[in-house]
Design an enzyme around this catalytic site. Structure first.
Site, PDB file in Angstrom:
ATOM      1  CG  ASP A  81      -7.532   0.373   0.209  1.00  0.00           C
ATOM      2  OD1 ASP A  81      -8.102   1.459   0.400  1.00  0.00           O
ATOM      3  OD2 ASP A  81      -6.383   0.114   0.622  1.00  0.00           O
ATOM      4  CD  GLU A 111      -4.246   5.668   0.905  1.00  0.00           C
ATOM      5  OE1 GLU A 111      -3.515   6.620   0.598  1.00  0.00           O
ATOM      6  OE2 GLU A 111      -3.912   4.472   0.782  1.00  0.00           O
ATOM      7  CD  GLU A 173      -1.073   3.362   6.837  1.00  0.00           C
ATOM      8  OE1 GLU A 173      -2.096   3.395   6.141  1.00  0.00           O
ATOM      9  OE2 GLU A 173      -0.046   2.715   6.516  1.00  0.00           O
TER      10      GLU A 173
END
Ligand code: KIV
Length: 256
Positions: A81, A111, A173
């Site tokens: 990540d 992200e 998410e």
């Protein structure tokens, strides 16, 4: 690279199973279960480091844990990540993604909708997992995103962008089930839900949450598949009792 095709192949056919891991021994256990991907998430900021969010996690932290996980996961692809501020520009993103691969990751997760960074990485043949909806690196508080029509539209457009850019999967998410379903139906990319309902192509959970280690964190989407908090406390209580009364160590556990 192979694993990307396998993940893509599963869309609409088989559910994709992803869990997080942060250390070698957990990675070894997960490796033996046959899950599709191990995500070394920046959730380690909360789970391992005890912070309230992921905002102070650094590249050094991430690489340390990716190396540990890579020692344990011999067969399962590992996704690292990219932490906050690690891909503010395409050049920085590329440099850091290469560090992840060197540490043992097979791909990275980014992200948000960052077209320049994502296309630079894909151009360099680095597998990218996208992430839309609630974005912990940017969020002030963690809550469901996309309930308001304009917010839902923005998330939908972000997902379409990531699909066009060629990510091999994307995390959705904390968004309403109907929005996740619409995205999943409109993109060729497999969607991996966390708090996004049953219509996603796969599901991801933070390993400590699903094992019931942390009793304080219980958002609606977390299902506890074990009660490790109790298992650990019961084992420690037994150890304390046996040591106190001289029952441990016994003959079986003593050298002569
Ligand atoms: O950091 C993480 O573990 C994640 C998952 C929750 C998707 O981003």
């Amino acid at each position: 690279m192979e694993f990307q095709h396998e993940i893509r192949r599963k869309k609409g056919k088989e559910k994709i199973i992803v869990l997080t891991a942060y250390d070698c021994q957990m990675a070894e256990v997960l490796d033996e279960t046959g899950i599709d991907l191990i995500l070394v998430g920046d959730s380690l900021g909360m789970v391992v480091q005890g912070h309230n969010d992921t905002k102070s996690v650094t590249m050094m932290d991430m690489l340390y844990h990716v190396k540990a996980v890579a020692k344990g996961a011999k067969n399962t692809p590992i996704i690292g990540d990219m932490p906050i501020n690690s891909c503010n520009t395409a050049e920085k993103g590329l440099r850091n993604a290469e560090q992840f691969l060197k540490a043992g990751a097979d791909g990275v997760k980014i992200e948000g909708n960052r077209p320049k960074v994502i296309s630079a990485l894909i151009e360099a043949e680095i597998p990218v997992m996208g992430h839309v909806g609630m974005l912990p690196q940017m969020a002030e508080t963690y809550h469901v995103k996309g309930k308001k029509p304009e917010e839902a539209e923005e998330i939908f457009r972000d997902a379409l962008d990531l699909d066009r850019l060629g990510v091999f999967s994307m995390v959705l998410e904390c968004i309403p089930e109907n929005l996740a379903r619409k995205i999943t139906d409109h993109v060729k990319t497999p969607t991996i839900g966390i708090g996004a309902g049953k219509y996603c192509d796969g599901q991801v959970l933070v390993i400590n949450d699903m094992l019931g280690l942390n009793l304080k964190f219980k958002p609606k989407y977390v299902k506890r598949y074990a009660d490790l908090n109790k298992v650990v406390k019961d084992a420690v209580t037994s150890f304390m009792k046996e040591v106190s009364v001289g029952k441990y160590p016994d003959e079986e556990h003593t050298y002569h």
